[in-house]
Design a protein around this motif. Structure first.
Motif, mmCIF file in Angstrom:
data_model
loop_
_atom_site.group_PDB
_atom_site.id
_atom_site.type_symbol
_atom_site.label_atom_id
_atom_site.label_comp_id
_atom_site.label_asym_id
_atom_site.label_seq_id
_atom_site.Cartn_x
_atom_site.Cartn_y
_atom_site.Cartn_z
ATOM 1 N N GLY A 96 0.835 -1.222 0.000
ATOM 2 C CA GLY A 96 0.000 0.000 0.000
ATOM 3 C C GLY A 96 0.846 1.238 0.000
ATOM 4 N N LEU A 99 2.217 1.700 -3.500
ATOM 5 C CA LEU A 99 1.227 2.161 -4.475
ATOM 6 C C LEU A 99 0.814 3.613 -4.210
ATOM 7 C CD1 LEU A 99 -1.090 -0.988 -4.764
ATOM 8 C CD2 LEU A 99 0.621 -0.204 -6.382
ATOM 9 N N GLN A 113 -3.058 -3.910 -8.627
ATOM 10 C CA GLN A 113 -3.875 -4.366 -7.503
ATOM 11 C C GLN A 113 -4.580 -5.666 -7.845
ATOM 12 O OE1 GLN A 113 -4.002 -2.342 -4.593
ATOM 13 N NE2 GLN A 113 -4.804 -4.270 -3.719
ATOM 14 N N ASP A 117 -4.085 -9.003 -5.444
ATOM 15 C CA ASP A 117 -5.189 -9.482 -4.605
ATOM 16 C C ASP A 117 -5.219 -11.015 -4.474
ATOM 17 O OD1 ASP A 117 -6.005 -6.980 -3.974
ATOM 18 O OD2 ASP A 117 -7.601 -6.862 -5.482
#
Length: 479
Positions: A96, A99, A113, A117
């Motif tokens: 995170g 990004l 993403q 995932d």
């Protein structure tokens, strides 16, 4: 009386073919062969020797490698592996931050993403080994150094094999002595029956003469009653002798290991000259199975000391193993392995020390027993030898008494028929002759059985039959 005796002997000879027809002839040599083949004691000794041979072969196997085959299947409580699920949260935070740092164009973030995932949602457990597994394999173990224990075990096994052979020889010699005792015992019993039968026949003739003399008034009634009393006594002794013969015949069959009614063809004998005492003592020192067994027991006890001493040394073995078939076993596990193992006891509660001390005491005890056994056998040989000489000397006196007893009976029989002698004197002379004849047979029997025991003590029982064939061997039979 001579006529009566000749008639009795003639009747015995005439009836002999009929008896012999029902009996199978058996010489002492044939009896020895049968005994050493069929007697259960010899068969048991042979089994013991074969068992000792197998034990010796088993001891040789202690030097050889041991190869085993093993297989196993297991179902574990869970799979074996590495669990990285605790790293998910730190990894997600780091992703995170990357990004959201602006380093990645915003248009690319949704694509990245989408790729991350599935990874972040997966189970981060790396399985190394499935919970269900099985294998088939083998292992090899080879002793390299056991402190001398294997060498001691092999020497002990060879000693036990020799001890079993000596025990078999001792059994063989004892059976020879037993056979001689029972073979000549039956011969003696049959000849005693013949002596007792002759006494009965002679007293019966005396009774007939006494009755005739009483009717003519030449002797008193008490004289005839005395002969009747001696007649009953002679018949009882004859019956007892026949029972004794039957008992010894059964004992002989037991020694032979087979049943049957046999005619004995080897007569009792007396040897003129024996070897000097030192000859038999030297034989005993070299060949007596009991002395050899005691010596072997001493050596066995010494091997026991060496075996206990081996416990103080380390034990070294070479070992190896391999897996031939695997079911769901991880590839990380090696399929084979080799190595060397060493074990050494530092302390076991003084167990080794006390056992070693006990083994040494046992060896010393057996050594003392060996010395005592040697002296005992030497004394036994001397005792048997002297008894043999005694019976040989006694036979000369007995044969002189036999000639006197025969002449005395002739004189008293003539006096009785002429009314010059009493029936008691005649009967006493008859019984005295029978006693001397029985004593002569008994002396020959004692000589032969003592000779068998002497040869047994000297470890030379196989030579007994040769003594009967010596040029100076004289047959002793009922006359």
């Amino acid at each position: 009386m001579k006529t009566v005796v000749r008639f009795a002997l003639a009747a015995t000879l005439l009836s002999a073919p009929a008896v012999a027809a029902a009996q199978s002839p058996l010489s002492l040599e044939e009896a020895l062969r049968t005994t050493l083949t069929d007697n259960p004691a010899m068969k048991a000794a042979a089994h013991e020797e074969r068992a000792a041979q197998q034990e010796r072969r088993a001891a040789i196997g202690l030097r050889l490698p041991r190869i085993g085959l093993t297989g196993a299947y297991a179902y574990l409580g869970k799979d074996i592996g590495f669990d990285f699920n605790d790293l998910k949260a730190p990894a997600g935070q780091m992703v995170g931050q990357i990004l959201g740092s602006g380093l990645i164009p915003p248009t690319q973030i949704p694509a990245i993403q989408g790729l991350l995932d599935p990874i972040m949602g997966a189970d981060w457990f790396l399985k190394v080994q499935d919970r269900s597994l099985g294998f088939v394999g083998g292992e090899v173990t080879l002793p390299i150094w056991m402190g001398g224990k294997i060498n001691a075990a092999n020497r002990a096994a060879r000693i036990n094999e020799r001890s079993a052979a000596e025990a078999g020889l001792q059994t063989r010699n004892a059976l020879v002595s037993e056979l001689v005792e029972r073979y000549f015992g039956l011969a003696l019993a049959r000849q005693v029956v013949a002596v007792r039968q002759q006494v009965v026949d002679g007293v019966r003739k005396h009774l007939e003469d006494a009755e005739a003399l009483e009717r003519s008034g030449m002797i008193a009634r008490s004289e005839r009653l005395y002969v009747e009393f001696k007649m009953a006594e002679a018949e009882r002794e004859l019956a007892d002798a026949k029972l004794q013969e039957s008992t010894i015949a059964s004992a002989l069959n037991n020694t032979l290991g087979s049943a049957g009614d046999r005619s004995l063809t080897t007569a009792m004998f007396l040897v003129g000259d024996l070897e000097p005492l030192t000859h038999y003592q030297q034989l005993a020192a070299r060949r007596n199975p009991l002395l050899e067994q005691v010596s072997l027991k001493r050596r066995l006890a010494e091997e026991g000391v060496r075996a206990q001493r081996a416990e103080f040394f380390p034990q070294v073995v070479a070992l190896g193993g391999a897996s031939f078939y695997n079911y769901q076993v991880a590839g990380l596990v090696p399929r084979w392995a080799v190595g060397v193992g060493v074990s050494f006891k530092l302390f076991d509660g003084l167990n080794r020390e006390y056992k070693y001390s006990a083994a040494r005491q046992t060896a010393r005890r057996v050594g003392e027993l060996e010395s005592k056994a040697g002296h005992d056998i030497a004394v036994l040989v001397e005792q048997l030898y002297n008894q043999l000489q005694s019976y040989r000397n006694r036979m000369r006196s007995i044969e002189s008494s036999l000639a006197f007893a025969e002449e005395l009976l002739r004189i008293r029989n003539a006096a009785f028929l002429e009314g010059m002698g009493s029936s008691s004197d005649l009967i006493d002379a008859e019984l005295n002759l029978a006693a001397v004849r029985a004593e002569r047979l008994q002396a020959a029997y004692n000589f032969d059985t003592l000779l068998a025991r002497l040869l047994e003590a000297a470890g030379a029982s196989d030579e007994f039959a040769a003594y009967a064939q010596r040029p100076d061997a004289r047959k002793i039979e009922f006359e």
